[in-house]
Design an enzyme around this catalytic site. Structure first.
Site, PDB file in Angstrom:
ATOM      1  N   GLU A  59       0.844  -1.191   0.000  1.00 44.00           N
ATOM      2  CA  GLU A  59       0.000   0.000   0.000  1.00 44.00           C
ATOM      3  C   GLU A  59       0.874   1.233   0.000  1.00 44.00           C
ATOM      4  O   GLU A  59       1.834   1.321   0.769  1.00 44.00           O
ATOM      5  CB  GLU A  59      -0.905  -0.002   1.233  1.00 44.00           C
ATOM      6  N   GLY A  60       0.559   2.168  -0.879  1.00 45.84           N
ATOM      7  CA  GLY A  60       1.319   3.412  -0.950  1.00 45.84           C
ATOM      8  C   GLY A  60       0.382   4.606  -0.975  1.00 45.84           C
ATOM      9  O   GLY A  60      -0.830   4.473  -0.832  1.00 45.84           O
ATOM     10  N   VAL A  65      -1.516  -2.570  -3.956  1.00 47.15           N
ATOM     11  CA  VAL A  65      -1.160  -3.734  -4.764  1.00 47.15           C
ATOM     12  C   VAL A  65      -1.732  -4.989  -4.130  1.00 47.15           C
ATOM     13  O   VAL A  65      -1.636  -5.186  -2.916  1.00 47.15           O
ATOM     14  CB  VAL A  65       0.370  -3.862  -4.926  1.00 47.15           C
ATOM     15  N   LYS A  83      -2.081  -3.722  -9.473  1.00 45.06           N
ATOM     16  CA  LYS A  83      -1.829  -2.405  -8.906  1.00 45.06           C
ATOM     17  C   LYS A  83      -3.029  -1.502  -9.183  1.00 45.06           C
ATOM     18  O   LYS A  83      -3.305  -1.143 -10.332  1.00 45.06           O
ATOM     19  CB  LYS A  83      -0.551  -1.801  -9.505  1.00 45.06           C
ATOM     20  N   ASP A 170      12.696   7.220  -7.858  1.00 41.97           N
ATOM     21  CA  ASP A 170      12.397   6.630  -6.552  1.00 41.97           C
ATOM     22  C   ASP A 170      13.087   5.273  -6.402  1.00 41.97           C
ATOM     23  O   ASP A 170      12.470   4.292  -5.967  1.00 41.97           O
ATOM     24  CB  ASP A 170      10.882   6.485  -6.371  1.00 41.97           C
TER      25      ASP A 170
END
Length: 505
Positions: A59-60, A65, A83, A170
């Site tokens: 989790e973002g 996902v 996703k 990133d």
């Protein structure tokens, strides 16, 4: 009465009570994940007939996902990673991420894409599922040869995306999946990707011009999809404690002077445009002259000027100096710096190596390893002036990593290395007895290993090649952590470095 009995039970059987609370939390989490899966089926009904969603695995900030299985015509079930991008994501950004995956993905350790489903403003990207380990769990069990293979494969992935003019922005362990048993790797999450001026990803050109403001404001939040909140990895060591949370901030910002302050000031830094005053804001007359240049304070005139806007997306601790100082021109070199930080963690056995809540603290932390003079000099090359209140010497990378890992390389001794830099050299000398009270949190973790605080260490009984680390490893690390992006080593050059001389491309 019930409260009294429960409280009494907790006192009589603390372990049972703790187990009860833990199971209760797990049940709540599972219940929440089950609801999320049901909502996803409702939002994108096409998924129902194709996938059986098993669990949420990541989790973002901008996506979640899920692990799912797809029934193949052959009768076998194939695992997939789904996703789900949050509905507020910019359509152009979603399209650009998809194009990165389809054009550059699928080979050289770059995650590919199998399908994409869309219903209204909900988008689900379907990718191959790679079972992987938690970086923190395996960090200090990796052999030196495994580290060498890990970095080689990371550079292969970066060479691939940089060839297409993609700047990932990133790069970090949680975005480079690693299956230790199968020796498989995958660079994932192109949600923050930007294009170089000559990028081959057409949508990145548009997304970069459209979303520059959004990136500078909203995308600075730390985000993770496969990483720190990875629900399918059983990690007993992820909990933040004194041995894994290497830097805990205790800083304050004095608004009137904008100085970086700790319990006792260690380093104060400031960045300003080099030789040119920033464009005046509407509330600040342009004819006012700044009187704080080359001092350790920021005057009210400068405070009233408009801040320079530059891309700064990424994860704290992995941002390159040119990102921290808001250099408007940022290249694929920022990914190579991040890869250097990953390599630094692998060689030192410390993760995260840097952890700062703001850019100035992050810059000060970099100075503790690379040196203040070196940082100031490098900043000049990309049009920035960095001021530092103290002269902090650069560290010898081998000495630093061996101190932190707790090893003493026989390779070094055989060559008669007499460098005496120690972890204590990271700041001005202080009384070790009072060090926790007087030293900045950004450097305490580098000293702690000498005082036997139980930090991550490797037992001398099984060195796994860590007593034979060649000079080439630290030469490559030095080139990755080059403060000047113009001379920083590229992914293509890194693969040809002597450190990988016997490895096949």
């Amino acid at each position: 009465m019930e409260t009294v009995l429960k409280s009494h039970c907790d006192e009589q059987h603390p372990h049972e009570a703790e187990d009860f609370h833990r199971k209760h939390e797990q049940n709540n989490k599972l219940s929440g994940i089950k609801k999320d899966i049901e909502k996803l089926y409702e939002a994108v009904p096409q998924l129902v007939n194709v996938f059986k969603i098993k669990e949420k695995i990541g989790e973002g900030t901008f996506s979640s996902v899920y692990l799912a299985t797809a029934q193949l015509q052959t009768g076998y079930e194939e695992k997939m990673a789904l996703k789900h991008l949050i509905p507020t994501s910019h359509p152009l950004r979603i399209a650009a991420e998809l194009q990165c995956l389809t054009v550059a993905g699928g080979q050289d350790n770059v995650m590919g894409v199998k399908y994409c489903f869309r219903k209204n403003d909900h988008v689900v990207i379907v990718m191959p599922y790679l079972e992987h380990e938690s970086f923190l769990d395996i960090l200090n069990s990796l052999s030196f040869e495994e580290v060498r293979e890990y970095m080689f494969n990371l550079f292969k992935a970066l060479r691939r995306i940089h060839h297409f003019g993609i700047v990932h922005r990133d790069v970090k362990p949680s975005n480079f999946l690693y299956n230790r048993r199968l020796k498989e790797y995958a660079l994932v999450d192109f949600g923050l990707a930007q294009g170089t001026p000559d990028t081959k990803i057409e949508l990145l050109k548009t997304a970069q011009s459209e979303g520059q403001q959004e990136d500078s404001v909203h995308r600075s939040v730390q985000r993770s999809v496969f990483g720190e909140r990875n629900f399918n990895v059983s990690s007993s060591t992820y909990q933040e404690n004194s041995s894994t949370k290497l830097i805990k901030q205790s800083k304050m910002i004095d608004v009137s002077s904008r100085k970086l302050v700790t319990k006792k000031k260690i380093i104060s830094t400031k960045t300003v445009s080099n030789g040119v005053a920033r464009k005046a804001a509407s509330g600040c007359p342009s004819n006012l002259t700044c009187d704080c240049y080359a001092t350790d304070r920021v005057c009210s005139i400068c405070l009233s000027r408009r801040q320079q806007v530059a891309p700064r997306a990424g994860t704290p601790g992995f941002r390159a100096p040119e990102v921290l100082t808001k250099c408007p021109t940022q290249t694929t070199a920022i990914d190579m710096w991040s890869a250097g930080i990953v390599f630094l963690s692998l060689l030192s056995g410390r993760y995260p190596f840097y952890k700062a809540s703001d850019d100035l603290t992050a810059l000060a932390q970099i100075m503790t390893v690379r040196g203040s003079k070196e940082t100031i000099q490098a900043a000049k090359t990309f049009g920035k002036s960095v001021l530092c209140t103290q002269d902090v010497p650069a560290q010898n990378l081998r000495t630093l990593c061996e101190k932190l890992r707790g090893t003493n390389s026989s390779y070094t001794r055989s060559r008669g290395d007499t460098h005496t830099n120690s972890v204590n050299d990271l700041a001005l000398p202080v009384d070790k007895q009072h060090a926790p009270k007087t030293r900045g949190k950004e450097i305490q973790h580098l000293q702690s290993c000498q005082e036997g605080d139980g930090a991550l260490e490797i037992k001398a009984t099984d060195m796994k090649g860590w007593d034979q680390v060649p000079d080439d490893a630290y030469d490559l690390l030095d080139k990755l952590l080059d403060l000047n992006p113009a001379t920083r080593i590229t992914a293509k050059e890194a693969l040809l470095h002597p450190f990988f001389k016997d490895m096949r491309l």
